[in-house]
Scaffold this active site. Structure first.
Site: not given
Length: 161
Positions: A76-78, A114-115, A129
Site C-alpha cells: 500500500l506504499c505509493h 517509510m523510505e 549480512d
C-alpha cells in the site's frame, strides 16, 4: 493522539490511500537504525580489514537502493520520485555500535517516512549480512523515525535526550 487508520476503507478492507487531491509539498524524513557488535568486529570494519571490502560503502548503496524500492516492499506504499536519499554511517566504538542515519526528500503528495526507515533498515541488514561470518550475534535495533517535515501533519521530531 491517534487519528483513524487511513489504509482501511469503510468496509474494513486494506486499500491504497488516494492522494490525487493532496497538494504537492516539500517533504523530508530522517530515520535511524543501530547495529550492535563486538568491539573486534567494529574495529575490523573501521580499519578496512574485512575480506568482503568496504562494509560501510556497500551498506550505504544498499540503503539508497532500498529507499527507491520501498513501494515494492511495503504493501500500500505509493511509489515516490525521491529527489534525495542520503545515508550517514557512523561507527561509535565507545558504544560498540554503528549508527545509521538516513535522509529522504521529495516534492510530492505523500510523505517519505517509510523510505527513510527502509533505507536505514536495509543498510543495517547489509552490515549484518557482510559481517555474519565473523559474528552471528550482532543485534539490529533502535529503528525509528527521527524527524519528518511537510504534509498535512506538519513537523515531527523526536526528543533526542
Amino acid at each position: 493522539m491517534m487519528s483513524e487508520f487511513t489504509h482501511i476503507n469503510p468496509k474494513g478492507e486494506a486499500h491504497m490511500v488516494d492522494v490525487t487531491e493532496k497538494s504537492v509539498t516539500e517533504r523530508e524524513a530522517r530515520a535511524e537504525a543501530l547495529v550492535r557488535m563486538a568491539p573486534e568486529t567494529l574495529a575490523m570494519i573501521v580499519e578496512g580489514r574485512h575480506h568482503k571490502g568496504d562494509v560501510f560503502a556497500t551498506a550505504r548503496v544498499a540503503g539508497i537502493m532500498a529507499a527507491k524500492q520501498t513501494s515494492s516492499l511495503i504493501p500500500l506504499c505509493h511509489p515516490l520520485m525521491l529527489t534525495k536519499v542520503e545515508l550517514d554511517i557512523l561507527p561509535e566504538p565507545e558504544s560498540d555500535l554503528v549508527r545509521i542515519r538516513s535522509l529522504c526528500k521529495l516534492a510530492g503528495q505523500t510523505g517519505v517516512e517509510m523510505e527513510a526507515l527502509t533505507a536505514a533498515s536495509v543498510a543495517a541488514l547489509t552490515i549484518y549480512d557482510m559481517c555474519k561470518a565473523v559474528q552471528k550475534d550482532m543485534v539490529i535495533d533502535g529503528v525509528r523515525l527521527l524527524e519528518k517535515r511537510g504534509g498535512k501533519s506538519g513537523h515531527f521530531k523526536i526528543d533526542e535526550e
